[in-house]
Design a protein around this motif. Structure first.
Motif, mmCIF file in Angstrom:
data_model
loop_
_atom_site.group_PDB
_atom_site.id
_atom_site.type_symbol
_atom_site.label_atom_id
_atom_site.label_comp_id
_atom_site.label_asym_id
_atom_site.label_seq_id
_atom_site.Cartn_x
_atom_site.Cartn_y
_atom_site.Cartn_z
ATOM 1 N N LEU A 32 0.828 -1.210 0.000
ATOM 2 C CA LEU A 32 0.000 0.000 0.000
ATOM 3 C C LEU A 32 0.865 1.264 0.000
ATOM 4 O O LEU A 32 0.523 2.265 -0.638
ATOM 5 N N PHE A 33 1.979 1.225 0.714
ATOM 6 C CA PHE A 33 2.939 2.337 0.727
ATOM 7 C C PHE A 33 3.396 2.647 -0.696
ATOM 8 O O PHE A 33 3.352 3.791 -1.154
ATOM 9 N N GLN A 34 3.806 1.602 -1.420
ATOM 10 C CA GLN A 34 4.273 1.807 -2.791
ATOM 11 C C GLN A 34 3.137 2.202 -3.726
ATOM 12 O O GLN A 34 3.316 3.036 -4.610
ATOM 13 N N GLU A 35 1.975 1.601 -3.528
ATOM 14 C CA GLU A 35 0.833 1.900 -4.400
ATOM 15 C C GLU A 35 0.462 3.373 -4.336
ATOM 16 O O GLU A 35 0.308 4.039 -5.369
ATOM 17 N N PHE A 36 0.332 3.895 -3.128
ATOM 18 C CA PHE A 36 -0.075 5.286 -2.956
ATOM 19 C C PHE A 36 0.981 6.241 -3.520
ATOM 20 O O PHE A 36 0.669 7.159 -4.284
ATOM 21 N N GLN B 293 1.424 6.405 -7.314
ATOM 22 C CA GLN B 293 0.396 7.226 -7.951
ATOM 23 C C GLN B 293 0.692 8.715 -7.804
ATOM 24 O O GLN B 293 0.194 9.530 -8.579
ATOM 25 N N LYS B 294 1.512 9.064 -6.791
ATOM 26 C CA LYS B 294 1.889 10.466 -6.578
ATOM 27 C C LYS B 294 3.188 10.828 -7.304
ATOM 28 O O LYS B 294 3.691 11.944 -7.154
ATOM 29 N N GLY B 295 3.738 9.886 -8.066
ATOM 30 C CA GLY B 295 4.929 10.185 -8.838
ATOM 31 C C GLY B 295 6.245 9.891 -8.150
ATOM 32 O O GLY B 295 7.301 10.330 -8.616
ATOM 33 N N PHE B 296 6.234 9.136 -7.050
ATOM 34 C CA PHE B 296 7.471 8.799 -6.352
ATOM 35 C C PHE B 296 8.199 7.675 -7.079
ATOM 36 O O PHE B 296 7.586 6.750 -7.606
ATOM 37 N N VAL B 297 9.530 7.754 -7.066
ATOM 38 C CA VAL B 297 10.383 6.742 -7.687
ATOM 39 C C VAL B 297 10.964 5.852 -6.587
ATOM 40 O O VAL B 297 11.506 6.366 -5.591
ATOM 41 N N LEU B 298 10.870 4.537 -6.769
ATOM 42 C CA LEU B 298 11.423 3.603 -5.790
ATOM 43 C C LEU B 298 12.937 3.536 -5.941
ATOM 44 O O LEU B 298 13.456 3.333 -7.042
ATOM 45 N N ILE B 299 13.656 3.698 -4.836
ATOM 46 C CA ILE B 299 15.124 3.721 -4.854
ATOM 47 C C ILE B 299 15.682 2.658 -3.920
ATOM 48 O O ILE B 299 14.958 2.109 -3.077
ATOM 49 N N GLN B 300 16.979 2.384 -4.085
ATOM 50 C CA GLN B 300 17.711 1.485 -3.192
ATOM 51 C C GLN B 300 19.037 2.145 -2.859
ATOM 52 O O GLN B 300 19.873 2.343 -3.742
ATOM 53 N N LYS C 186 18.785 10.003 0.271
ATOM 54 C CA LYS C 186 17.493 10.561 -0.158
ATOM 55 C C LYS C 186 17.665 12.026 -0.547
ATOM 56 O O LYS C 186 17.163 12.468 -1.593
ATOM 57 N N GLN C 187 18.366 12.770 0.290
ATOM 58 C CA GLN C 187 18.557 14.197 0.006
ATOM 59 C C GLN C 187 19.462 14.416 -1.202
ATOM 60 O O GLN C 187 19.223 15.324 -2.017
ATOM 61 N N MET C 188 20.491 13.604 -1.330
ATOM 62 C CA MET C 188 21.388 13.739 -2.477
ATOM 63 C C MET C 188 20.643 13.452 -3.788
ATOM 64 O O MET C 188 20.951 14.036 -4.834
ATOM 65 N N LEU C 189 19.650 12.586 -3.732
ATOM 66 C CA LEU C 189 18.850 12.310 -4.928
ATOM 67 C C LEU C 189 17.911 13.473 -5.248
ATOM 68 O O LEU C 189 17.656 13.760 -6.418
ATOM 69 N N ILE C 190 17.400 14.153 -4.217
ATOM 70 C CA ILE C 190 16.624 15.377 -4.482
ATOM 71 C C ILE C 190 17.533 16.410 -5.159
ATOM 72 O O ILE C 190 17.133 17.085 -6.110
ATOM 73 N N ALA C 191 18.775 16.501 -4.679
ATOM 74 C CA ALA C 191 19.738 17.415 -5.310
ATOM 75 C C ALA C 191 20.082 16.966 -6.721
ATOM 76 O O ALA C 191 20.518 17.776 -7.542
ATOM 77 N N SER C 192 19.858 15.658 -7.001
ATOM 78 C CA SER C 192 20.117 15.119 -8.346
ATOM 79 C C SER C 192 18.912 15.283 -9.269
ATOM 80 O O SER C 192 18.879 14.692 -10.335
ATOM 81 N N ARG C 193 17.925 16.057 -8.831
ATOM 82 C CA ARG C 193 16.731 16.382 -9.626
ATOM 83 C C ARG C 193 15.705 15.253 -9.663
ATOM 84 O O ARG C 193 14.837 15.256 -10.529
ATOM 85 N N PHE C 194 15.810 14.282 -8.736
ATOM 86 C CA PHE C 194 14.692 13.376 -8.520
ATOM 87 C C PHE C 194 13.735 14.102 -7.578
ATOM 88 O O PHE C 194 14.063 14.359 -6.421
ATOM 89 N N GLN C 195 12.558 14.419 -8.061
ATOM 90 C CA GLN C 195 11.672 15.260 -7.261
ATOM 91 C C GLN C 195 11.028 14.530 -6.083
ATOM 92 O O GLN C 195 10.771 15.129 -5.043
ATOM 93 N N LYS C 196 10.785 13.214 -6.254
ATOM 94 C CA LYS C 196 10.115 12.437 -5.204
ATOM 95 C C LYS C 196 10.705 11.032 -5.200
ATOM 96 O O LYS C 196 10.704 10.354 -6.230
ATOM 97 N N VAL C 197 11.173 10.593 -4.043
ATOM 98 C CA VAL C 197 11.753 9.251 -3.948
ATOM 99 C C VAL C 197 11.192 8.527 -2.735
ATOM 100 O O VAL C 197 10.782 9.146 -1.737
#
Length: 555
Positions: free
Chosen positions: A253-257, A260-267, A302-313
């Motif tokens: 459910l976490f991933q589903e929601f 739908q909001k445009g978040f990218v799954l990261i590792q 997570k923050q470094m990816l926002i700085a990398s122009r990933f808007q939502k992770v």
């Protein structure tokens, strides 16, 4: 005159043998009787063996039951027979079906009747072995003596019953056994009865001292240590299966929601060059010729990816905390549900996403996992989780929370961190005032938050940070993050203890904000806590398959 020879003694007859004594006669008689008894026993044994062999030769069911060779270890030709799921039993009324299952219990009722309770997943069914023209007495006896927890392949007819079966989850149907084969036999005795693991924990929840506690009906209440030491058996309990189905559901459910909001799954990496949260609660590991650390969170990345122009992770991954906390809600390794996102004008935009995420999870747990939730709560008798509406989640400023607690008799300073009892107390007060088991505390004191937390523009002692709570206990810590390299370096130096912004593992993190990074915020949930507080479980270890705490690194 010649001398005459002396006369021989006696009459001249041959000597007579000595007569046996009475004791010798008795001994001989006993030996004779013993030999006769042995011969009679051997004769009976031979007769019984011949009778059994004759009966076996006449066993009409000899090819319909027994132990199968270990699959994969011996030549065996698969039957190709379709297997069903027990959940479809009602769809197969009066039909012959085959399925794999295991034995909850088996008992012989008479020479011609045996009952076997079978389980598959969360479904249980009563099976009957009755002697008929096609089912022999030998097969009935075999069925009634199969060891508990053995794995079987059963073929039988699905029959409707007149009265509901109380001992099985499938109440309106039973299986009339036609074939029963043991695939894997369980050794007995078991170190832990799965039936005992279905009952609630003793009140204290931990320790073998609880082993002797019993319910009013004298059934044992097995302590958590014993259960965890025999975890593979403990996890067979239906209540435990339900817990981990729900845990899996929260992740889905976490991933589903968020998807739908445009978040990218990261590792992100879990072996770090610096402690991601600062402080001493970090596990050090030897990494070749240098020191490294297990990740306390994916925060830096997570923050470094926002700085990398990933808007939502977003990320679902392990988190390691070297806290020597032996409480009912702490683990040294848990699963983090993390997200980070840029916002437009105010960090409350992030809070709104987090609130709606949790409301979605709660509502869908009620809808999609109702059966599992009710099964677990039936053992622990917790109240239903009270939900606010979207946009109406109580957002309580930290200072107001302090005020509420003071008015209720608690003694604490304006900028003190809340203890666990105080959190629970505040949860009761919020429930009473807002009728909600879910709420947010906003604007925490800056001194008790990580160095990357944005200070509050309204009060330099506070910060743009927040925690979320379920039933009065924290499930998430989050904040607006500092997205300016100079301010971040300054706050790191001021932190207690200080953090070197140019140190190994931190320099790259700080430098990532020198090239323009949008304002952003996020948070990290503890997955096991969400499950624990949703179900009202007494101990977080119940929500971890193989829990790790300061005392336990096995199994």
């Amino acid at each position: 005159m010649a001398e005459q020879p002396a006369a021989a003694s006696g009459s001249g007859d041959p000597p007579q043998p000595e007569q046996p004594s009475k004791n010798a006669l008795k001994k001989a008689q006993k030996e004779k009787e013993k030999a006769e008894k042995k011969a009679a026993a051997q004769a009976r044994e031979l007769a019984e063996r011949q009778k059994k062999e004759a009966a076996d030769a006449e066993d009409v069911s000899k090819d319909s039951y027994g132990e199968l060779p270990l699959i994969g270890s011996a030549a065996f030709k698969p039957t190709g027979t379709p297997r069903i799921d027990l959940s479809t039993a009602a769809d197969n009324e009066d039909k012959e079906v085959t399925f794999r299952c295991w034995v909850e219990n088996a008992r012989v009722q008479s020479a011609k009747l045996a009952f076997v309770n079978l389980r598959q997943g969360l479904n249980t069914v009563q099976a009957v072995a009755a002697a008929t023209d096609g089912v022999s007495k030998q097969m009935v006896k075999f069925c009634g003596n199969v060891s508990t927890e053995s794995t079987l392949v059963v073929t039988g007819l699905v029959k409707r019953v007149k009265e509901p079966i109380k001992s099985a989850s499938i109440k309106d149907f039973e299986i009339h056994i036609l074939k029963l084969f043991v695939e894997v036999k369980a050794e007995v005795p078991l170190p832990l009865q799965v039936e005992d693991a279905e009952r609630p924990l003793p009140e204290s929840g931990l320790g073998d001292e609880d082993e002797k506690q019993t319910e009013s009906n004298a059934k044992p209440l097995v302590g958590l240590n014993t259960r965890l030491n025999n975890r593979t058996l403990d996890l067979r309990a239906k209540i435990n299966h339900a817990i981990f189905v729900i845990k899996s559901g929260v992740c889905a459910l976490f991933q589903e929601f968020l998807s739908q909001k445009g978040f990218v799954l990261i590792q992100t990496p879990k072996i770090l060059g610096a402690a991601s949260e600062g402080g001493a609660n970090v596990f050090e590991v030897k990494y070749f010729d240098r020191q490294a650390y297990l990740a306390q969170s994916p925060q830096f990345y997570k923050q470094m990816l926002i700085a990398s122009r990933f808007q939502k992770v977003m990320e679902i991954g392990p988190v390691f905390r070297a806290e020597n906390s032996n409480t009912a809600r702490h683990l040294t390794e848990f699963t983090g549900l993390d997200l980070e996102m840029e916002f437009q004008e105010h960090y409350h935009e992030v809070m709104s996403v987090l609130e709606d995420l949790m409301l979605f999870i709660f509502k869908e747990l009620n809808a999609r996992y109702k059966k599992e939730t009710e099964l677990v709560r039936s053992a622990y008798h917790v109240e239903d989780f009270k939900l606010p509406e979207s946009g109406k989640v109580p957002r309580i400023p930290f200072q107001e929370g302090i005020k509420m607690l003071r008015e209720a008799g608690e003694e604490l300073g304006d900028y003190d961190d809340l203890s666990t009892p105080q959190e629970k107390h505040l949860g009761r007060l919020v429930l009473e005032k807002y009728n909600s088991d879910f709420y947010v505390l906003d604007q925490f004191p800056l001194a008790i938050r990580p160095a990357y937390t944005m200070p509050s523009p309204h009060n330099p002692e506070l910060s743009n940070s927040y925690d979320m709570f379920m039933r009065g206990q924290e499930i998430l810590s989050g904040a607006q993050r500092i997205h300016n390299a100079e301010l971040l370096a300054e706050q790191m130096r001021k932190h207690d203890p200080p953090i070197d912004p140019n140190g190994p593992g931190t320099k790259e993190y700080v430098d990532s904000f020198r090239y323009g990074c949008p304002p952003h915020g996020g948070g990290g949930f503890g997955l096991e806590r969400i499950v624990q507080f949703w179900l009202g479980l007494p101990n977080i270890r119940m929500c971890s398959l193989f829990p790790r705490d300061p005392q336990r690194v096995t199994p």
